[in-house]
Scaffold this motif. Structure first.
Motif, PDB file in Angstrom:
ATOM      1  N   SER A  31       0.822  -1.212   0.000  1.00  0.00           N
ATOM      2  CA  SER A  31       0.000   0.000   0.000  1.00  0.00           C
ATOM      3  C   SER A  31       0.854   1.259   0.000  1.00  0.00           C
ATOM      4  O   SER A  31       0.447   2.296  -0.541  1.00  0.00           O
ATOM      5  CB  SER A  31      -0.943  -0.002   1.209  1.00  0.00           C
ATOM      6  OG  SER A  31      -0.268   0.281   2.419  1.00  0.00           O
ATOM      7  N   VAL A  32       2.045   1.188   0.584  1.00  0.00           N
ATOM      8  CA  VAL A  32       2.956   2.337   0.569  1.00  0.00           C
ATOM      9  C   VAL A  32       3.593   2.502  -0.807  1.00  0.00           C
ATOM     10  O   VAL A  32       3.811   3.630  -1.281  1.00  0.00           O
ATOM     11  CB  VAL A  32       4.033   2.183   1.663  1.00  0.00           C
ATOM     12  CG1 VAL A  32       5.066   3.305   1.572  1.00  0.00           C
ATOM     13  CG2 VAL A  32       3.394   2.171   3.049  1.00  0.00           C
ATOM     14  N   ALA A  99      -2.769   1.375   3.655  1.00  0.00           N
ATOM     15  CA  ALA A  99      -3.105   2.774   3.422  1.00  0.00           C
ATOM     16  C   ALA A  99      -3.814   2.970   2.094  1.00  0.00           C
ATOM     17  O   ALA A  99      -3.497   2.298   1.102  1.00  0.00           O
ATOM     18  CB  ALA A  99      -1.834   3.619   3.462  1.00  0.00           C
ATOM     19  N   ALA A 100      -4.756   3.908   2.060  1.00  0.00           N
ATOM     20  CA  ALA A 100      -5.381   4.314   0.798  1.00  0.00           C
ATOM     21  C   ALA A 100      -4.323   4.976  -0.083  1.00  0.00           C
ATOM     22  O   ALA A 100      -3.343   5.533   0.425  1.00  0.00           O
ATOM     23  CB  ALA A 100      -6.530   5.280   1.072  1.00  0.00           C
ATOM     24  N   PRO A 101      -4.493   4.932  -1.421  1.00  0.00           N
ATOM     25  CA  PRO A 101      -3.446   5.450  -2.325  1.00  0.00           C
ATOM     26  C   PRO A 101      -3.083   6.912  -2.108  1.00  0.00           C
ATOM     27  O   PRO A 101      -1.959   7.317  -2.417  1.00  0.00           O
ATOM     28  CB  PRO A 101      -4.049   5.223  -3.709  1.00  0.00           C
ATOM     29  CG  PRO A 101      -4.989   4.076  -3.531  1.00  0.00           C
ATOM     30  CD  PRO A 101      -5.569   4.257  -2.158  1.00  0.00           C
ATOM     31  N   ASP A 102      -4.007   7.721  -1.586  1.00  0.00           N
ATOM     32  CA  ASP A 102      -3.704   9.141  -1.377  1.00  0.00           C
ATOM     33  C   ASP A 102      -3.401   9.463   0.083  1.00  0.00           C
ATOM     34  O   ASP A 102      -3.448  10.624   0.491  1.00  0.00           O
ATOM     35  CB  ASP A 102      -4.863  10.009  -1.871  1.00  0.00           C
ATOM     36  CG  ASP A 102      -6.173   9.744  -1.125  1.00  0.00           C
ATOM     37  OD1 ASP A 102      -6.244   8.744  -0.358  1.00  0.00           O
ATOM     38  OD2 ASP A 102      -7.123  10.527  -1.297  1.00  0.00           O
ATOM     39  N   ARG A 122      -7.842   8.754   9.568  1.00  0.00           N
ATOM     40  CA  ARG A 122      -8.893   7.808   9.948  1.00  0.00           C
ATOM     41  C   ARG A 122      -8.393   6.373   9.811  1.00  0.00           C
ATOM     42  O   ARG A 122      -7.671   6.042   8.878  1.00  0.00           O
ATOM     43  CB  ARG A 122     -10.127   8.026   9.068  1.00  0.00           C
ATOM     44  CG  ARG A 122     -11.359   7.260   9.528  1.00  0.00           C
ATOM     45  CD  ARG A 122     -12.620   7.764   8.843  1.00  0.00           C
ATOM     46  NE  ARG A 122     -12.951   7.028   7.644  1.00  0.00           N
ATOM     47  CZ  ARG A 122     -12.779   7.470   6.398  1.00  0.00           C
ATOM     48  NH1 ARG A 122     -12.244   8.671   6.191  1.00  0.00           N
ATOM     49  NH2 ARG A 122     -13.125   6.733   5.358  1.00  0.00           N
ATOM     50  N   VAL A 123      -8.797   5.554  10.759  1.00  0.00           N
ATOM     51  CA  VAL A 123      -8.449   4.133  10.753  1.00  0.00           C
ATOM     52  C   VAL A 123      -9.747   3.340  10.747  1.00  0.00           C
ATOM     53  O   VAL A 123     -10.495   3.347  11.728  1.00  0.00           O
ATOM     54  CB  VAL A 123      -7.596   3.755  11.976  1.00  0.00           C
ATOM     55  CG1 VAL A 123      -7.164   2.299  11.882  1.00  0.00           C
ATOM     56  CG2 VAL A 123      -6.383   4.670  12.096  1.00  0.00           C
ATOM     57  N   ALA A 215      -9.860  12.261   5.988  1.00  0.00           N
ATOM     58  CA  ALA A 215      -9.687  11.897   4.581  1.00  0.00           C
ATOM     59  C   ALA A 215      -8.414  11.089   4.345  1.00  0.00           C
ATOM     60  O   ALA A 215      -8.270  10.445   3.300  1.00  0.00           O
ATOM     61  CB  ALA A 215      -9.671  13.152   3.710  1.00  0.00           C
ATOM     62  N   ALA A 216      -7.489  11.119   5.308  1.00  0.00           N
ATOM     63  CA  ALA A 216      -6.255  10.322   5.208  1.00  0.00           C
ATOM     64  C   ALA A 216      -6.547   8.957   5.823  1.00  0.00           C
ATOM     65  O   ALA A 216      -6.492   8.765   7.033  1.00  0.00           O
ATOM     66  CB  ALA A 216      -5.108  11.015   5.938  1.00  0.00           C
ATOM     67  N   LEU A 217      -6.851   7.989   4.978  1.00  0.00           N
ATOM     68  CA  LEU A 217      -7.454   6.727   5.420  1.00  0.00           C
ATOM     69  C   LEU A 217      -6.485   5.561   5.371  1.00  0.00           C
ATOM     70  O   LEU A 217      -5.726   5.405   4.410  1.00  0.00           O
ATOM     71  CB  LEU A 217      -8.661   6.413   4.524  1.00  0.00           C
ATOM     72  CG  LEU A 217      -9.302   5.038   4.659  1.00  0.00           C
ATOM     73  CD1 LEU A 217      -9.976   4.894   6.026  1.00  0.00           C
ATOM     74  CD2 LEU A 217     -10.312   4.803   3.532  1.00  0.00           C
ATOM     75  N   VAL A 218      -6.548   4.726   6.407  1.00  0.00           N
ATOM     76  CA  VAL A 218      -5.950   3.395   6.349  1.00  0.00           C
ATOM     77  C   VAL A 218      -6.979   2.385   6.849  1.00  0.00           C
ATOM     78  O   VAL A 218      -7.848   2.714   7.675  1.00  0.00           O
ATOM     79  CB  VAL A 218      -4.647   3.282   7.182  1.00  0.00           C
ATOM     80  CG1 VAL A 218      -3.651   4.360   6.812  1.00  0.00           C
ATOM     81  CG2 VAL A 218      -4.927   3.286   8.662  1.00  0.00           C
ATOM     82  N   ASN A 219      -6.885   1.171   6.327  1.00  0.00           N
ATOM     83  CA  ASN A 219      -7.739   0.065   6.772  1.00  0.00           C
ATOM     84  C   ASN A 219      -6.918  -0.850   7.665  1.00  0.00           C
ATOM     85  O   ASN A 219      -5.809  -1.253   7.310  1.00  0.00           O
ATOM     86  CB  ASN A 219      -8.277  -0.706   5.565  1.00  0.00           C
ATOM     87  CG  ASN A 219      -9.254   0.118   4.751  1.00  0.00           C
ATOM     88  OD1 ASN A 219     -10.324   0.470   5.235  1.00  0.00           O
ATOM     89  ND2 ASN A 219      -8.878   0.447   3.521  1.00  0.00           N
TER      90      ASN A 219
END
Length: 332
Positions: A31-32, A99-102, A122-123, A215-219
């Motif tokens: 993801s990084v 992590a999301a791409p952005d 956000r997690v 808006a800065a998202l990780v799962n």
């Protein structure tokens, strides 16, 4: 994406400790690699596991691999990663998060403001076996995720969430990094080291702030066993003990300010909503959700009271947890 002039550079630190988490770690690294804003470097810190360290050295050539050279545990590992980071901003991602791409692009944008010391995102939980019906979203902090009650837009907060956070490198240097007497060691679910660091950072820079950017998202991967009532009670007890330890360092008011609002406003709404849904027949699990919220709150409060009575942990614990350490035994 090319980096705009003036945009701060960023290093990503991922801490890991067990070969059993290999696939999750590879997912985090993948993801990084696909970030719209590539990091200047990606660092993996291995927490006292030589076999894992060797495996990474031989199989992951595009990442900086280092060993934790501080006290065993997440705080020591994070400090070891920050020590070799060479960018202006240091971001931390859990080894079981993607992590999301952005993600980095969203984080870095907030550092245009020189008064911003740290940015967290956000997690979202990614439940391996689905979210249990009795597990309220207001309790997602138990599994290291953003919980219902946090801001829905970018806002100043007391602290970031450990699975998705970043700091100016100069801030980490100034405050001395994470307190090694706090934080998780292997599977011992202590925490709050990021809370204590954020409080110290702001205390040392009046007028500056920590920002939460949803808006800065990780799962975040959540295994099935972390959705059990047993884990919820163990984790909430440990959280209470951890908060008590933080209050010793930064004071009661600073350590518990947001928790008061959470207990007075967020949790009562969640309890009433669960009871309402159950009585109306909309959700048979509503009553169990309401009941578990009350039980978790009681467990956390009891852990806090117990933690206030425990002796303070040493500033630099031994490499391995001492079985005579009363605090360590409390959460076993």
């Amino acid at each position: 994406m090319s980096q705009a002039p003036g945009t701060p550079t960023i290093s990503v630190v991922i801490c890991t400790y067990a070969e059993e988490r290999w696939d999750l770690l590879m997912g985090a690294l993948d993801s990084v690699r696909v970030q719209s804003l590539p990091p200047q470097q990606t660092i993996v810190v291995v927490d006292y596991n030589m076999n894992l360290y060797k495996r990474l050295i031989f199989t992951v050539p595009d990442v900086v691999i280092v060993e934790n050279n501080g006290p065993k545990g997440l705080s020591g590992a994070r400090n070891s990663g920050a020590a070799v980071a060479n960018a202006k901003v240091v971001a931390f991602l859990d080894d079981d998060a993607a992590a999301a791409p952005d993600w980095l692009e969203r984080i870095v944008a907030l550092y245009d403001d020189p008064d911003v010391l740290a940015v967290g995102g956000r997690v979202e939980p990614h439940w391996a076996a689905g979210r249990p019906a009795y597990f309220a979203r207001e309790l997602d902090w138990i599994v290291g995720c953003s919980y219902r009650g946090l801001p829905k837009v970018a806002a100043e907060v007391r602290n970031v969430i450990g699975a998705n956070m970043s700091f100016r490198a100069e801030v980490l240097d100034r405050v001395g990094g994470f307190n090694p007497s706090l934080g998780r060691q292997d599977t011992v679910p202590l925490g709050c080291e990021e809370t204590e660091l954020c409080i110290r950072a702001v205390m040392g820079a009046p007028g500056c702030r920590v920002v939460y950017e949803p808006a800065a998202l990780v799962n975040h991967h959540v295994p099935a066993e972390r959705g059990t009532l047993r884990y919820m009670l163990t984790r909430s007890w440990a959280e209470g003990i951890s908060k008590a330890q933080v209050s010793r360092v930064v004071g009661h008011k600073r350590a518990l300010g947001p928790e008061r609002r959470y207990v007075r406003q967020v949790l009562p709404r969640a309890v009433f909503a669960g009871i309402r849904d159950w009585t109306r027949g909309n959700d048979p699990a509503g009553l169990s959700r309401a009941g578990i919220i009350i039980v978790v709150l009681a467990s956390t409060a009891a852990g806090y009271l117990r933690g206030r009575r425990l002796p303070a942990r040493p500033a630099a614990p031994e490499t391995n947890p001492d079985p005579k350490d009363e605090l360590w035994r409390e959460v076993q």
